[in-house]
Design an enzyme around this catalytic site. Structure first.
Site, mmCIF file in Angstrom:
data_model
loop_
_atom_site.group_PDB
_atom_site.id
_atom_site.type_symbol
_atom_site.label_atom_id
_atom_site.label_comp_id
_atom_site.label_asym_id
_atom_site.label_seq_id
_atom_site.Cartn_x
_atom_site.Cartn_y
_atom_site.Cartn_z
ATOM 1 N N SER A 1 0.815 -1.225 0.000
ATOM 2 C CA SER A 1 0.000 0.000 0.000
ATOM 3 C C SER A 1 0.843 1.268 0.000
ATOM 4 O O SER A 1 0.424 2.300 -0.507
ATOM 5 C CB SER A 1 -0.940 0.006 1.200
ATOM 6 O OG SER A 1 -0.222 0.004 2.410
ATOM 7 N N HIS B 1 -5.913 0.230 20.132
ATOM 8 C CA HIS B 1 -5.390 0.238 18.777
ATOM 9 C C HIS B 1 -5.388 1.657 18.253
ATOM 10 O O HIS B 1 -6.419 2.323 18.242
ATOM 11 C CB HIS B 1 -6.237 -0.649 17.856
ATOM 12 C CG HIS B 1 -5.693 -0.749 16.464
ATOM 13 N ND1 HIS B 1 -6.464 -0.614 15.329
ATOM 14 C CD2 HIS B 1 -4.429 -0.951 16.012
ATOM 15 C CE1 HIS B 1 -5.708 -0.748 14.251
ATOM 16 N NE2 HIS B 1 -4.467 -0.954 14.646
ATOM 17 N N HIS B 2 -4.204 2.121 17.846
ATOM 18 C CA HIS B 2 -4.050 3.439 17.241
ATOM 19 C C HIS B 2 -3.517 3.280 15.820
ATOM 20 O O HIS B 2 -2.304 3.315 15.604
ATOM 21 C CB HIS B 2 -3.068 4.306 18.043
ATOM 22 C CG HIS B 2 -3.602 4.785 19.352
ATOM 23 N ND1 HIS B 2 -2.783 5.346 20.322
ATOM 24 C CD2 HIS B 2 -4.851 4.805 19.859
ATOM 25 C CE1 HIS B 2 -3.527 5.677 21.372
ATOM 26 N NE2 HIS B 2 -4.781 5.355 21.111
ATOM 27 N N GLU B 3 -4.388 3.055 14.863
ATOM 28 C CA GLU B 3 -3.975 3.140 13.464
ATOM 29 C C GLU B 3 -3.920 4.617 13.099
ATOM 30 O O GLU B 3 -4.883 5.357 13.320
ATOM 31 C CB GLU B 3 -4.948 2.396 12.568
ATOM 32 C CG GLU B 3 -4.646 2.515 11.081
ATOM 33 C CD GLU B 3 -3.228 2.104 10.731
ATOM 34 O OE1 GLU B 3 -2.474 2.967 10.218
ATOM 35 O OE2 GLU B 3 -2.868 0.931 10.974
ATOM 36 N N GLU C 1 4.218 -1.405 10.852
ATOM 37 C CA GLU C 1 4.619 -0.568 9.709
ATOM 38 C C GLU C 1 5.646 0.498 10.099
ATOM 39 O O GLU C 1 5.779 1.511 9.436
ATOM 40 C CB GLU C 1 3.417 0.095 9.022
ATOM 41 C CG GLU C 1 2.432 -0.861 8.386
ATOM 42 C CD GLU C 1 1.388 -1.344 9.357
ATOM 43 O OE1 GLU C 1 0.929 -2.487 9.208
ATOM 44 O OE2 GLU C 1 1.010 -0.553 10.264
ATOM 45 N N GLU D 1 -0.679 -11.778 8.705
ATOM 46 C CA GLU D 1 -1.799 -11.258 7.914
ATOM 47 C C GLU D 1 -1.659 -11.591 6.429
ATOM 48 O O GLU D 1 -2.669 -11.751 5.723
ATOM 49 C CB GLU D 1 -1.923 -9.746 8.111
ATOM 50 C CG GLU D 1 -0.728 -8.944 7.615
ATOM 51 C CD GLU D 1 -0.813 -7.473 8.002
ATOM 52 O OE1 GLU D 1 -1.733 -7.113 8.760
ATOM 53 O OE2 GLU D 1 0.039 -6.696 7.561
#
Length: 715
Positions: A195, A413-415, A484, A508
């Site tokens: 991505s 969760h902190h995307e 990431e 994943e």
């Protein structure tokens, strides 16, 4: 002879001495480092192991954007040799106590034409070399901008290499195995769609770079203590087998902005003629600074489950709450049209909490709990998430009370959608929200193109961002698991609340393109050299057509190999990644995940060959319990477990979770056997492993003689 002439003569003599090679040997005398200046005053070093060339004479230097660079015209003005031999205890890790034994050579270089000083510091351990550039405060050097670092690694041959293409934004490529000379021809094959990606145009590979020479040397090149500096890739000359540092640029093409007093990260070369020594090395950790945290009692290794895998495979859940695909944080999300598939609902999360409580799992990760997921990816959007506002069907207060009543931690969760600027602006409010609601760990994510726009995941600005997040999290007693992010370089010693990272191709991908059977026999020699990985193992339902959503994808392992990962893929934060229903179906195999430790007193590398197989044993921290994991690539094999790591003179019960006789990763992958046997420190087990299979063993002392009755003893 006059005094003045004597002084001049002595000065000339010292220059002659300093121009000659400076040499040190490792404490065990197996490694030798040499340093000298060329006729042009260019620094060069070389490294040998047991008389074999590891790095042939290779140049050192740093090129600046303006003014004279640190490349040549140097004189050696001073050398200093010291030796250090100490031990230290990490907050958590693969070993309770780590030995830090090295010899150091500090070279002081002067550029007379610029009246500037540069230091090069070498530390030679029994298992490798670390070196870095240092820039002391000085009148003629205060601020400077790096155009490129010119650190060379002139390899001695056309080694076998395990590599992924150089890229400024992603580490999530599949590994290639080839000769160094073959990289240029096949590099483009390795650049699959991700991505956010920025492949390096020149022939290059990422670090950690793992190699094996034809004469049996294992060589690993990486870096340690990456602070205020861009990550390093390696440009490759396929004809001369030379590698050279290639730093990640920023939005305007510069590599690093420096102010003296400062230094670069350490460049590391780990080497041995035994692959097991590579996995056992603590060199990278030893080159990082000790933590200055006064209190680390709140940092606790843990196992967790999560509302996560079902988003990939079950077809019934989504991160997003609404059907709309154009939202703003200022919108009233209660007015969105529910899509009917939102996974992070209060009732559904309670189901996960119940399962965790019933099975002794410490935490539950919940993804998709917060507003903004309707258009979070692909739009290079800055104001994506606010990290504090839940969707209408997620009751923060109710779940806080419910999780606490069950003795289970919720994991935040902190995307960020790669909007680091947005995250930094909201960071304190987000961490305060966590503290107020009982969240002590956070999984951060950086999917997409970085904002500030033009920056890269591995640039200096982002390197500093990740460290800032870890340090700020510590102020709120929050543990960080970053996805990431830039690949790790041992900074978990300095910031032990930075408890895990992804930074590679993880589980994943088993739901997408899949992972090659040899992938996890390579990762411990590459990505995991810098620090633990949140690989998210434990997938029991390996045939994904089971879910009836049209997928024909397979997880390319056996079920038993998934169990082995809890030992071979080290992390103090281990996820039982599958859907709870699958663990209920295979409850006897799930027992190993419930039992296995996540923090260790000792680690024993029993067998290892990069790309082929790994067998590791570990002792649980503070407990008389041991665990073994063994994995192989696409080839079946028989592993050997030497139980000499056990205390002498005692009997233990070993529970072996192994591949069934007819198992393989592509046929009958969920077939396994569970056997109990008696072992002692003199026992040796020969255990067959299926193609892309594995086995896991839990070992404990019997509570009574009755437990031993009827069990076979392994001699």
């Amino acid at each position: 002879m006059t005094t003045k002439k004597i002084i001049v003569l002595l000065a000339c003599l010292m220059l002659v001495i300093f121009s000659q090679a400076q040499t040190i040997t490792s404490p065990n005398n197996e490694l030798t480092l040499s340093f000298h200046l060329t006729d042009e005053g260019t620094p060069q070093y070389s490294l040998t192991y047991k008389g074999k060339a590891v790095i042939k004479p290779s140049t050192l230097g740093i090129e600046l954007t303006r003014g004279a660079s640190f490349l040549n015209n140097f004189e050696i003005t001073e050398t200093k040799e010291t030796e250090t031999n100490t031990t230290w205890n990490p907050v958590w890790g693969e070993q309770k106590t780590i030995v830090n034994h090295y010899k150091e050579l500090l070279i002081t270089l002067n550029q007379p034409s610029e009246n500037r000083t540069l230091l090069v510091r070498f530390r030679l351990f029994n298992d490798g070399l670390g070196f870095r550039y240092e820039f002391p405060k000085q009148d003629h050097l205060k601020y400077f901008v790096i155009k490129e670092e010119h650190t060379q690694f002139q390899l001695a041959g056309n080694h076998k290499i395990f590599w992924i293409p150089g890229d400024y934004d992603t580490n999530e490529y599949a590994y290639k195995t080839s000769k160094i000379s073959e990289i240029a021809a096949i590099q483009k094959e390795g650049i699959e769609y991700i991505s956010a990606q920025s492949p390096i145009e020149t022939t290059s590979v990422q670090t950690p770079s793992m190699m094996k020479s034809e004469d049996g040397l294992y060589i690993n090149i990486h870096e340690a203590a990456l602070v205020n500096y861009p990550a390093m890739a390696l440009e490759v000359d396929p004809e001369t087998f030379a590698m050279k540092s290639h730093l990640t640029p920023d939005a305007v093409g510069n590599k690093g902005y420096m102010q003296t007093q400062t230094q670069t990260p350490w460049r590391t070369i780990i080497v041995s003629d035994d692959a097991r020594d590579i996995l056992a090395s603590n060199l990278i950790l030893n080159l990082n600074e000790p933590t200055d945290y006064q209190d680390t009692s709140w940092i606790k290794p843990m196992k967790y489950i999560g509302v996560w895998w079902e988003y990939f495979v079950a077809g019934k859940s989504t991160w997003a709450y609404g059907k709309e695909n154009n939202v703003k944080l200022s919108d009233d999300f209660t007015k969105l049209t529910p899509n009917g598939k939102h996974g992070a609902t209060t009732d559904h999360v309670k189901e996960y909490i119940d399962f965790a409580a019933e099975n002794g799992i410490d935490g539950v990760l919940v993804e998709g709990w917060n507003i903004g997921w309707e258009d979070w990816i692909g739009n290079w959007k800055e104001e994506v998430f606010d990290f504090v506002t839940p969707y209408p069907d997620f009751d923060v207060q109710e779940l806080k009370v419910y999780a606490a009543s069950k003795g289970v931690q919720l994991i935040m969760h902190h995307e960020t959608s790669a909007s680091a600027t947005n995250y930094e602006r909201r960071l304190d409010r987000a961490f305060q929200f966590m503290a107020d609601n009982g969240y002590h760990a956070v999984k951060t994510g950086y999917v997409g193109q970085i904002i500030p726009r033009g920056e890269h995941h591995d640039s200096q600005w982002m390197v500093n961002h990740y460290i800032h997040v870890a340090k700020r999290a510590a102020d709120y007693k929050v543990m960080v698991n970053s996805h990431e992010a830039v690949r790790p370089t041992g900074l978990h010693r300095t910031y032990p609340n930075w408890i895990a990272q992804e930074s590679a191709r993880g589980t994943e991908f088993e739901a997408m393109q899949g992972l090659n059977p040899d992938h996890t026999t390579i990762l411990p020699f590459t990505r995991l050299m810098g620090g633990p990985m949140d690989f998210t193992p434990g997938i029991f339902q390996t045939d994904l057509s089971y879910y009836g959503i049209g997928s024909t994808q397979r997880v390319n392992t056996t079920l038993a190999k998934q169990l082995a990962y809890y030992v071979t893929m080290y992390s103090p934060l281990q996820m039982a990644a599958d859907i709870p229903d699958n663990y209920k179906r295979f409850s006897d195999a799930f027992q190993f995940i419930k039992d296995v430790a996540v923090d260790w007193d000792n680690t024993y590398i029993l067998e290892a060959e990069p790309g082929d197989y790994i067998t590791i044993a570990r002792k649980a921290k503070g407990k008389d319990a041991w665990f073994v994991g063994a994995i192989t690539d696409e080839n079946e094999r028989t592993a050997t477990v030497d139980f000499s790591f056990l205390p002498e003179g005692e009997k233990f019960i070993a529970t072996i979770y192994a591949d069934a006789k007819d198992a393989s990763f592509d046929k009958n992958s969920m077939a396994y056997t569970i056997t109990k046997v008696v072992v002692t420190s003199k026992s040796e087990l020969k255990q067959w492993i299926a193609r892309s299979g594995g086995f896991a063993i839990s070992i404990k002392a019997p509570t009574s003689k009755e437990e031993l009755k009827g069990l076979k003893r392994i001699r």
